[in-house]
Design a protein around this motif. Sequence first.
Motif: not given
Lengths: 95, 596
Positions: B49-50, B152, B53
């Motif tokens: 997921h990171e 971010l 992102r």
Amino acid sequence: MPLEQTCLITNRLGLHARAAARFVNTANQFKSEIRVVRTDTWASADGKSILSVIFLAAPRGTQLLLIADGPDEQAALYSLVELVRNGFGEDTDVF
Amino acid sequence: MSSSPKTTTELRTHGLGVSVGIAVGPVIRMDARGRQALFVRVLPSRIPHEIKRLQRAVQTARHHLERIKQRLQRDFGQNHGYILDPHILMLEDPLLVQSIEDTIRTNQVNAEWGVKIAVGNLLAACETIRDDYLRERTSDIQDVANRLIDVLSGRRTSNIHVTQPSIIVAEDILPTVMAELDLNQVMGIATDAGGWTSHTAIIARSLGVPAVLGLGTFAQHVKTGDVCVVDGTGSCVVLNPSLKTQKAYQDKLAREQNQKQAVLEQVTLPAITTDKVECLLRANLELASELPVLHKSGASGIGLFRSEFLYLNSLPNLPTEEEHLKIYQQLVKAAGPAGVTVRTIDLGSDKIKTDELFAEEKNSALGLHGIRFSLKHHQVFRTQLRALLRAAHTGKLQVMLPKVGCVSELRKARAILSEISQELTAEGIPHAENVPLGVMVELPSAVQIADKLAQEADFLSIGSNDLIQYTLVVDRSNPNVAMLYEPLHPAVLRSFRLLIEAARKTGKALQLCGEMGANPICAVVLLGMGLRQFSMSPASLPKIKNLIRTISIREAERIAAIVLEMDTPAEIKDYLDGELPHCFPQFFQEPGKDLE
């Protein structure tokens, strides 16, 4: 058989970020792999990675060995050598 | 935020004026607080997921920069878009994205922290770069990292909207942030950090915005809405200027604009002094693309065309005769009856090192350059001379030999020229039988034989930049001795006197081409010594024409006579600083008297 050629950095400011950007943008137009080698320290860089090229930190007067390997290596090498020799299109501080 | 002292009294701070001009206006204070990336340890299952992102943030940041680039190109022309190319390419660089992804995986951290660590490592590698300029440029990497972290964490990189003409004050301005400002509204720039080669300086100069950088700890005293003066010419800023100071700067600004206007209105008038002595002002050019400015500058022809770019542009090959011819014909046509003087190739090994013709030399200033090179490499010289003779057939053109130090060099060149003329006749190619052949006096040896050279040459031209360097043995690019480069050194002035005398006795034309002629103070002395012809960069011509039209030769002669009796450059400069505003007040305003 990869092709290689040496050339000198002639522009006053050396291979700085914007010059590196011009180099990488030109290299990206070709399919061939491009290596850039400093002949004084033998540090080498991926000619399609701007960070890699910036990290060479090559000032004016540095000799570079450009190596092109791939289907369009001749055209790639010619264009890149021209770009370096023309001072990346910047002033060459001639006078 | 720490409570920094805010001053309400006038605060004058000196810095580095990197872009000239004066601006007075309200401040917009840009805050360059360091961004704080949040550290979060993530579960292995959250790592993909990171990474996603991060990849999305890279795309967003890239699109954002592309948009800014397009806006820059639209508002300021194609050339200004390239400023952001390094940043865009970095976001496309697998080396950057890969190392951030690796950091996220290995350290099991969030994307923000991954950017911070990975970029920190990359920057640590840059600390060892020895070249100042190249090291300074690595700040671009930090700039890109800041953008990623901002995207971010959902923050806007810059919330500054410049809606009215303003002065920008900041600790430092990162290039992408600078590019995002509405530059049409930026009147002036003042920052604590930065030098001549910083992005801020480059952009300010190219946009003609006054800027003073390197102010140290100025920004902490400033808040949005304060009034500030940015004096790029005087290398200082004044915060909260008193009404009197504001008025003084506004007057100075108005005066500069008026003067500029008056100067521009005079460009088409003849360069004639108040006591009716006529002078000749010509332009120095080095590219055919500069020709459009020739007429705008009011030049009487081209006094010096430096042919070196012809060679540099065709590397690794040499330019062909036809390539030479094409350029020279353009010059002849543009210069018209006033004519063009072409200087033959003057490249030394210091100037270009990319061809075996120009083998590296240990001491190139004393090496194979100018006419020495041409006489050694006959073929290169012949190609150029053939084209010159052919171009001279189509209009007024004369040939000038650089770095001549001996009469024999002039004779050899003349012999080659006549051979070539015969050659062209034999080939049936139209050309001028003869062209005026002159020498550029740049070496002290040429000064000493000025009388002999003047007898044999058709004209003389002083190359003041090199003549001063060689006479004073000072390399202007060497910071240890650069301050010893003194155009008004008695040794230099005595050299000029010898040359002026030699030209007068033989009735040959003598012109000065070099920056010295573009300096009004020096120009008065040169006019007073008897020089009447100058060639300089087109941008300087209107100013010098304005000078000539406001002074009298009789006064200039009196001043030059006094100067020639003086012992040191400092004495001469002191005298001129006092005397010129007194003698010629219309031109030499008393500098800064109303400002301190």
